[in-house]
Write a protein that holds these residues in place. Structure first.
Motif, PDB file in Angstrom:
ATOM      1  N   SER A 323      -8.531  83.067  42.397  1.00  8.57           N
ATOM      2  CA  SER A 323      -9.015  83.992  41.377  1.00  8.57           C
ATOM      3  C   SER A 323      -8.120  85.225  41.295  1.00  8.57           C
ATOM      4  CB  SER A 323     -10.463  84.406  41.673  1.00  8.57           C
ATOM      5  OG  SER A 323     -10.535  85.231  42.821  1.00  8.57           O
ATOM      6  N   THR A 324      -7.467  85.566  42.411  1.00  7.50           N
ATOM      7  CA  THR A 324      -6.509  86.668  42.424  1.00  7.50           C
ATOM      8  C   THR A 324      -5.126  86.197  41.998  1.00  7.50           C
ATOM      9  OG1 THR A 324      -7.736  87.743  44.211  1.00  7.50           O
ATOM     10  CG2 THR A 324      -5.473  88.470  43.859  1.00  7.50           C
ATOM     11  N   TYR A 325      -4.728  85.018  42.472  1.00  7.66           N
ATOM     12  CA  TYR A 325      -3.414  84.461  42.156  1.00  7.66           C
ATOM     13  C   TYR A 325      -3.583  83.061  41.557  1.00  7.66           C
ATOM     14  CZ  TYR A 325      -1.472  88.199  45.058  1.00  7.66           C
ATOM     15  OH  TYR A 325      -1.118  89.432  45.578  1.00  7.66           O
ATOM     16  N   PRO A 326      -3.873  82.968  40.257  1.00  6.72           N
ATOM     17  CA  PRO A 326      -4.019  81.642  39.635  1.00  6.72           C
ATOM     18  C   PRO A 326      -2.765  80.784  39.774  1.00  6.72           C
ATOM     19  CG  PRO A 326      -4.807  83.378  38.173  1.00  6.72           C
ATOM     20  CD  PRO A 326      -4.125  84.063  39.305  1.00  6.72           C
ATOM     21  N   GLN A 327      -1.601  81.423  39.981  1.00  8.57           N
ATOM     22  CA  GLN A 327      -0.353  80.680  40.137  1.00  8.57           C
ATOM     23  C   GLN A 327      -0.382  79.777  41.371  1.00  8.57           C
ATOM     24  OE1 GLN A 327      -0.855  84.055  40.081  1.00  8.57           O
ATOM     25  NE2 GLN A 327       1.070  85.121  39.594  1.00  8.57           N
ATOM     26  N   LEU A 328      -1.306  80.063  42.308  1.00 10.34           N
ATOM     27  CA  LEU A 328      -1.379  79.286  43.551  1.00 10.34           C
ATOM     28  C   LEU A 328      -2.433  78.190  43.493  1.00 10.34           C
ATOM     29  CD1 LEU A 328      -1.066  82.188  46.166  1.00 10.34           C
ATOM     30  CD2 LEU A 328       0.759  80.762  45.199  1.00 10.34           C
ATOM     31  N   ALA A 329      -2.879  77.846  42.284  1.00  7.88           N
ATOM     32  CA  ALA A 329      -3.957  76.856  42.147  1.00  7.88           C
ATOM     33  C   ALA A 329      -3.581  75.504  42.727  1.00  7.88           C
ATOM     34  CB  ALA A 329      -4.342  76.716  40.680  1.00  7.88           C
ATOM     35  N   GLY A 330      -2.304  75.188  42.754  1.00 12.90           N
ATOM     36  CA  GLY A 330      -1.884  73.897  43.300  1.00 12.90           C
ATOM     37  C   GLY A 330      -1.672  73.898  44.798  1.00 12.90           C
ATOM     38  N   LEU A 331      -1.875  75.052  45.421  1.00  8.16           N
ATOM     39  CA  LEU A 331      -1.620  75.177  46.859  1.00  8.16           C
ATOM     40  C   LEU A 331      -2.809  74.654  47.656  1.00  8.16           C
ATOM     41  CD1 LEU A 331       0.791  76.348  48.456  1.00  8.16           C
ATOM     42  CD2 LEU A 331      -0.499  78.478  48.637  1.00  8.16           C
ATOM     43  N   LYS A 332      -2.545  73.803  48.618  1.00  3.20           N
ATOM     44  CA  LYS A 332      -3.609  73.218  49.425  1.00  3.20           C
ATOM     45  C   LYS A 332      -3.915  74.096  50.642  1.00  3.20           C
ATOM     46  CE  LYS A 332      -2.380  68.470  48.204  1.00  3.20           C
ATOM     47  NZ  LYS A 332      -1.879  67.170  48.721  1.00  3.20           N
ATOM     48  N   VAL A 333      -5.162  74.053  51.056  1.00  2.51           N
ATOM     49  CA  VAL A 333      -5.580  74.727  52.289  1.00  2.51           C
ATOM     50  C   VAL A 333      -5.338  73.793  53.462  1.00  2.51           C
ATOM     51  CG1 VAL A 333      -7.522  75.711  53.559  1.00  2.51           C
ATOM     52  CG2 VAL A 333      -7.292  76.137  51.098  1.00  2.51           C
ATOM     53  N   GLU A 334      -4.641  74.282  54.468  1.00  2.00           N
ATOM     54  CA  GLU A 334      -4.397  73.454  55.647  1.00  2.00           C
ATOM     55  C   GLU A 334      -5.528  73.564  56.654  1.00  2.00           C
ATOM     56  OE1 GLU A 334      -0.996  73.620  58.946  1.00  2.00           O
ATOM     57  OE2 GLU A 334      -0.431  72.555  57.112  1.00  2.00           O
ATOM     58  N   MET A 335      -6.067  74.774  56.829  1.00  5.12           N
ATOM     59  CA  MET A 335      -7.168  74.957  57.776  1.00  5.12           C
ATOM     60  C   MET A 335      -7.933  76.231  57.439  1.00  5.12           C
ATOM     61  SD  MET A 335      -4.812  75.982  61.058  1.00  5.12           S
ATOM     62  CE  MET A 335      -6.060  75.363  62.128  1.00  5.12           C
ATOM     63  N   ALA A 336      -9.185  76.263  57.840  1.00  3.90           N
ATOM     64  CA  ALA A 336     -10.027  77.445  57.639  1.00  3.90           C
ATOM     65  C   ALA A 336     -10.942  77.584  58.837  1.00  3.90           C
ATOM     66  CB  ALA A 336     -10.844  77.309  56.356  1.00  3.90           C
ATOM     67  N   TRP A 337     -11.277  78.830  59.166  1.00  8.83           N
ATOM     68  CA  TRP A 337     -12.121  79.070  60.328  1.00  8.83           C
ATOM     69  C   TRP A 337     -12.940  80.334  60.123  1.00  8.83           C
ATOM     70  CZ3 TRP A 337      -6.865  79.811  60.209  1.00  8.83           C
ATOM     71  CH2 TRP A 337      -6.384  81.106  60.477  1.00  8.83           C
ATOM     72  N   SER A 338     -13.894  80.534  60.992  1.00 10.03           N
ATOM     73  CA  SER A 338     -14.714  81.737  60.945  1.00 10.03           C
ATOM     74  C   SER A 338     -14.742  82.386  62.321  1.00 10.03           C
ATOM     75  CB  SER A 338     -16.144  81.413  60.489  1.00 10.03           C
ATOM     76  OG  SER A 338     -16.807  80.622  61.466  1.00 10.03           O
TER      77      SER A 338
END
Length: 429
Positions: A323-338
């Motif tokens: 939503s901040t960088y629409p140019q990165l819409a094709g970028l995949k998330v490799e990992m996420a954590w909390s």
């Protein structure tokens, strides 16, 4: 080998070694419960002063928020300067801010003195951007920092911000060349090794199951052993349990979330044209920086009182990113954590003495890397009878967190902040 949650930092940790839990009875002068950055800094200061010290860590050094955060090292607290000044007066607010600046210097000095820049990877600069037109306010902040602290930051007008950060979301910004960002888990583990080199003891997988804190000699019991000490420091942060009920009921464990993307250095360089860290002005705003020499984007944000990890965590954070960088819409998330941060209702660190020989050092949510450092130092100074600087934090004590009503109130407040942010940004779009 110590096991960590699967995070970018855990995958790139520089050193791994076993630290067994205590067996039998151990006697030291000071025992610290919690192997996060507050406890580690305190132990390092004490060990350097020649005191015998032991850390009891339930998991592994830096396992909690200390080893999972955004890695930003900057001045200030989660509570704003104006609000602090209203609570304690302008002079005391300035003294507290100077301590937060000292906390930054503790981190940078530690990296230099321990010669760990190669693994900690410090990089200078932080951009604090605003999502609505607020140039006059930022200019006043810049002038106040220079006047009151000799702390120089740069004002960036809209054109300059949008040349560096290729998004229409931001208006103006303050660029802080004094701030920096690091690999926090490698930093934590480097301090641990320095403590041991100075004669300190660190026990991992050493959850404290009971504590006797009332006598002159305190005793902390783990599953396979115990530690006796004249002083005890509780520094467990968002993972504080009911070992000391007064502490558990005085803070709220708040979850925050982080992701890293797949490697895409060319795409990232097009939209984020800086190696400085970036944050915005939302109440629970976005914060991000390029890692691995610009190959990946580390993006954090959002808070919730829900302590379990959402099943759609990666998708939720990714939506905020694009939503901040629409140019990165094709970028995949490799990992996420909390991870769980420790917040008090007054949004200030909780640092001080519970009773004779019993100290607490917690409540660093949102600004942990500088405030854990100064917190650990002033508690160590108190134990050593060197200073009473811990008293600067006394007005922000162990207030009741409100129980389940407090948790609900915090979540409702966060949602109201989100709504206010949306309305403010919509008016200036």
């Amino acid at each position: 080998m110590p096991r960590y949650p699967d995070t970018f930092y855990a995958r790139t940790v520089a050193t791994r070694r076993d630290r067994p839990p205590p067996r039998g009875q151990v006697e030291v002068e000071i025992c610290i419960v919690g192997g996060g950055l507050a406890g580690l800094t305190c132990a390092y200061e004490l060990a350097r002063a020649g005191r015998s010290v032991a850390i009891l860590e339930a998991e592994a050094v830096g396992w909690g928020a200390s080893g999972r955060n955004g890695g930003f090292v900057g001045a200030g607290y989660s509570r704003g300067h104006a609000s602090i000044a209203r609570a304690v007066g302008e002079d005391e607010a300035r003294a507290l801010h100077r301590l937060s600046i000292e906390g930054m210097h503790i981190v940078s000095d530690m990296i230099r003195d321990l010669d760990v820049a190669a693994s900690v990877s410090p990089l200078p600069g932080k951009i604090a951007a605003v999502r609505y037109d607020s140039g006059d306010r930022l200019q006043r902040t810049r002038e106040r920092l220079a006047r009151d602290y000799g702390y120089e930051v740069d004002f960036w007008p809209r054109e300059q911000v949008r040349e560096i950060l290729r998004t229409p979301s931001y208006h103006q910004a303050l660029f802080d060349p004094n701030s920096f960002h690091i690999h926090p888990l490698n930093y934590a583990r480097a301090i641990a090794e320095a403590i041991e080199a100075a004669g300190g003891l660190i026990y991992e997988d050493a959850r404290v199951v009971s504590a006797e804190l009332s006598g002159a000699q305190k005793r902390l019991v783990t599953a396979g052993g115990s530690v006796s000490a004249q002083h005890v420091v509780i520094a467990c942060g968002g993972y504080t349990d009911n070992l000391v009920p007064k502490l558990r009921s005085s803070h709220l464990p708040i979850a925050t979330y982080v992701l890293t993307t797949e490697a895409a250095p060319e795409a990232l360089a097009e939209v984020i044209r800086t190696r400085a860290a970036v944050s915005d002005d939302r109440r629970a705003g976005d914060y991000y920086r390029l890692v691995e020499d610009g190959a990946r984007l580390l993006w954090g944000g959002r808070i919730t009182t829900r302590t379990s990890e959402p099943h759609n965590l990666a998708a939720m954070l990714r939506q905020t990113m694009i939503s901040t960088y629409p140019q990165l819409a094709g970028l995949k998330v490799e990992m996420a954590w909390s991870g769980l941060m420790s917040y008090a209702r007054h949004l200030m660190p909780q640092i001080g003495r519970l009773g004779p020989g019993v100290w607490h050092c917690m409540g660093f949510g949102g600004h942990g890397l500088n405030t854990t450092a100064i917190g650990g130092r002033v508690v160590a100074e108190g134990i050593l009878d060197a200073t009473d600087r811990h008293r600067h934090f006394a007005p922000f004590g162990l207030v009741w967190n409100g129980g389940p009503f407090g948790t609900a109130a915090v979540q409702a407040t966060y949602w109201s902040y989100q709504l206010a942010d949306w309305w403010r940004e919509r008016k200036t779009a």
